[in-house]
Design a protein around this motif. Structure first.
Motif, PDB file in Angstrom:
ATOM      1  N   SER A   1       0.835  -1.208   0.000  1.00  0.00           N
ATOM      2  CA  SER A   1       0.000   0.000   0.000  1.00  0.00           C
ATOM      3  C   SER A   1       0.863   1.249   0.000  1.00  0.00           C
ATOM      4  CB  SER A   1      -0.918   0.013   1.218  1.00  0.00           C
ATOM      5  OG  SER A   1      -1.760  -1.107   1.209  1.00  0.00           O
TER       6      SER A   1
ATOM      7  N   GLN B   1      -7.162   0.864  -0.126  1.00  0.00           N
ATOM      8  CA  GLN B   1      -7.435  -0.463   0.434  1.00  0.00           C
ATOM      9  C   GLN B   1      -8.674  -0.431   1.328  1.00  0.00           C
ATOM     10  OE1 GLN B   1      -4.108  -2.057   2.591  1.00  0.00           O
ATOM     11  NE2 GLN B   1      -5.111  -3.997   2.950  1.00  0.00           N
TER      12      GLN B   1
ATOM     13  N   ASP C   1      -5.961  -0.939  -4.729  1.00  0.00           N
ATOM     14  CA  ASP C   1      -5.343  -1.594  -3.579  1.00  0.00           C
ATOM     15  C   ASP C   1      -6.323  -2.626  -3.026  1.00  0.00           C
ATOM     16  OD1 ASP C   1      -3.887  -2.326  -1.371  1.00  0.00           O
ATOM     17  OD2 ASP C   1      -3.430  -0.278  -0.746  1.00  0.00           O
ATOM     18  N   GLU C   2      -6.070  -3.877  -3.281  1.00  0.00           N
ATOM     19  CA  GLU C   2      -6.936  -4.994  -2.903  1.00  0.00           C
ATOM     20  C   GLU C   2      -8.405  -4.755  -3.274  1.00  0.00           C
ATOM     21  OE1 GLU C   2      -6.218  -6.851   0.761  1.00  0.00           O
ATOM     22  OE2 GLU C   2      -4.084  -6.340   0.781  1.00  0.00           O
TER      23      GLU C   2
HETATM   24 MG   LIG Z   1      -2.114  -2.723   2.106  1.00  0.00          MG
END
Ligand SMILES: [Mg+2]
Ligand SMILES: Nc1ncnc2c1ncn2[C@@H]1O[C@H](COP(=O)(O)OP(=O)(O)OP(=O)(O)O)[C@@H](O)[C@H]1O
Lengths: 286, 321
Positions: free
Chosen positions: A48, A94, A172-173
């Motif tokens: 991240s 995220q 992010d994810e």
């Molecule tokens: Mg992360």
């Protein structure tokens, strides 16, 4: 053009003595078109942190980043204006809780276009287009983002970035916490953005099946730095030490074909992108 | 962010650190009351010196204490100037003419422009403000060429100077005293002590534990909420919000757009926190086991006796002619 990091290190509290870097000595190049990159690595490895350098949300503590021709560097003088970078590089956080802040879903998605000078009506149009793309229907428009479920928040936050129409999209994810069907839909959407609109898509994930099926290039982050940057085939074929050290899973197809090869004494390609391909290969082999 | 008001605590081992927080809170209050009984600036200066000696003997950094003054510096400066200009008792001790001339006004304009531009690049903003004000004074005093208005007679009176020095130093002393407390006392100890001091309120059916809990949570969440603000600013920046440029109105709008989600998120967080506490079997008002137990020591009694004597002395000075 695109994104380039040159020997970048980043620390969250650089002033403290003996500070620990969240990222150390990272260099990489990302083109502004046609890339499909997966960033993988274990929790806390610095993924991240790495992607927030891409749109100048974080400024390198050491070294320099260059995004779309603008140099991002720690200088003590006036802070530069990085707005144009943000228009080119869209970053989906995220934790969507941190990304959503407006009173209604529609307003939230309209936030970016309004900032880039579109009139209210145009911004609304763009926002609705983005919401349609991710499959959020009208009944959500007037809800508060904070009343949504975790997965719905994630999808709305993705729409918020799509509405910015950036060249490079960084997620992010993006699939964490989504049900399998929505997950598939999102990642297919990324593929469309990449294949048809020639956008560069970068995503962080812990799901190796997604990496195997969709990514063209893989970046492994471990020990606060980039340990591998190249094709997925090369990684799973020739760099098993890195895979092991970085605590990365193998894709299902890789494991299954390996088992078949060992148990049934066959010689199937272990680097197939999906289960369908694996089945095809098996049938061909019969 | 780390310098935030109550997060000033510096871990240490000095005798001030070791005092019981209850003794420290009571002493702080007693000392502050004592300061208000002083009528002349010398008594205040002596107290200030004593406080600084305390700071030094406890091996606390003066710089930290001065940093604690920061929010009040501008205020005290203006109180000082106000008193100086408008208190007209006693003899005149200084007199000068101030000229509002073409030259002095243009010089002031120039200085102001330079001041605001350079402000962005400088660190010691307060010192710079002092330089700025004195430059304005110098231009008004010496640049008399092409007068536009009648010159203004500036008189400074003895009483005015005294009062302004008095008010100024009293403010600094009070802030130093409270800094002494916050520098040497852990926030958790502070709340424990406050809880103990609020115990008499039980008569009015107010639960001191709840008050302490509220204070603890507030302290615990100040950094979190600041963090939250930074995260929202990041989120807005990531989608093209521009914090650095733009007119005042635009910036105010930005600020509002920050405050609204801050409130919403704070309420959300408080709900979540309540759930988190309840799901770990927290029952409001129910007595619970403590991590720390406060221990009263003879040193605490000594400290209280000393500050009480100090207060007594202050009252004597006040009553005696
Ligand atoms: Mg992360
Ligand atoms: N705000 C912060 N302040 C201080 N340290 C931080 C902060 N955010 C992250 N870190 C540290 O930086 C390191 C990298 O964090 P990062 O969030 O980049 O990891 P990640 O690879 O994204 O992990 P995950 O897979 O869990 O999301 C971690 O060791 C973490 O402790």
């Amino acid at each position: 053009m695109g994104i380039s990091l040159k020997e970048v290190s980043y620390s969250y509290n650089p002033k403290r003595k003996g500070t620990k870097y969240a990222l150390k000595n990272v260099s990489l190049e990302i083109n502004e078109r046609d890339e499909m990159i997966a960033i993988i690595g274990e929790s806390g490895s610095g993924k991240s942190t790495l992607v927030s350098l891409f749109n100048a949300l974080k400024i390198p503590t050491l070294g320099e980043a260059n995004v779309m021709g603008i140099t991002i560097k720690k200088i003590r003088k006036r802070k530069e204006n990085y707005n144009s970078i943000r228009k080119h590089v869209g970053l989906v956080f995220q934790f969507s809780d941190y990304q959503l802040f407006e009173e209604t879903v529609l307003n939230d998605v309209m936030f970016a276009p309004m900032n880039f000078g579109y009139k209210k009506e145009e911004a609304k149009e763009i926002a609705i287009k983005a919401l349609n793309l991710v499959g959020i229907d009208e009944s959500f428009y007037e809800k508060s983002p904070f009343q949504l479920s975790g997965g719905e928040k994630k999808i709305v936050s993705i729409a918020g970035i799509l509405a910015m129409e950036p060249d490079i999209l960084v997620f992010d994810e993006p699939t964490a916490g989504l049900d399998p069907e929505t997950k598939k839909k999102m990642i297919e959407l990324f593929r469309v953005l990449n294949r048809d609109l020639h956008k560069t898509v970068v995503f962080i994930t812990h799901d190796m099946n997604i990496v195997m099926e969709y990514a063209k290039r893989v970046i492994v982050v471990a020990d606060r730095t980039i340990k591998y940057d190249g094709t997925k085939e090369e990684l799973f074929l020739n760099h098993l030490d890195i895979v092991k050290d970085a605590h990365i899973d193998y894709p299902d197809t890789f494991i299954i074909s390996k088992m078949i090869n060992e148990k049934l004494n066959k010689n199937i390609n272990q680097l197939l992108e999906s289960k369908e391909e694996l089945l095809e290969e098996l049938l061909k082999d019969e | 962010m780390n310098n935030f008001v109550l997060g000033q605590y510096v871990p240490g081992n000095s005798y001030l650190h070791k005092l019981d927080p209850r003794a420290k809170i009571i002493s702080t209050i007693v000392l502050m009351v004592a300061i208000f009984f002083f009528k002349n600036v010398y008594a205040i200066l002596v107290s200030l010196a004593l406080i600084i000696i305390l700071l030094l003997t406890a091996r606390l950094s003066i710089i930290k204490a001065i940093k604690g003054l920061k929010p009040l510096l501008i205020l005290s400066l203006f109180v000082f100037i106000f008193q100086l200009l408008f208190n007209r008792q006693g003899d005149i001790i200084y007199n000068t003419k101030l000229y509002f001339s073409l030259t002095s006004i243009s010089a002031i304009l120039l200085i102001t422009i330079i001041y605001f531009i350079s402000l962005k690049y400088l660190k010691l903003k307060f010192l710079w403000l002092l330089v700025y004000l004195s430059l304005i004074f110098i231009s008004l005093k010496y640049l008399s060429f092409v007068e536009l208005f009648n010159p203004f007679d500036l008189n400074i009176y003895k009483e005015g100077l005294n009062t302004s020095l008095f008010v100024f130093f009293r403010l600094i002393t009070i802030v130093f005293i409270s800094t002494l407390l916050t520098l040497t006392t852990k926030p958790t100890d502070l709340t424990l002590a406050i809880e103990w001091l609020f115990r008499p309120l039980k008569i009015f059916k107010i639960n001191p534990e709840e008050i302490a809990l509220i204070i603890t949570i507030a302290l615990r969440y100040i950094p979190t909420i600041l963090d939250e603000a930074y995260k929202i600013m990041d989120a807005q920046a990531a989608r093209g919000a521009d914090f650095k440029n733009g007119s005042l109105i635009k910036r105010i709008k930005q600020l509002v757009s920050l405050l609204v989600p801050m409130f919403v998120i704070s309420f959300e967080r408080s709900d979540e926190l309540a759930d988190a506490m309840l799901s770990r079997n927290f029952v409001p008002g129910k007595p619970k086991t403590r991590y720390h137990i406060l221990k009263w020591n003879y040193k605490d009694t000594v400290a209280l006796v000393i500050v009480t004597l100090f207060l007594g002395g202050a009252i004597c000075l006040y009553i005696l002619p």
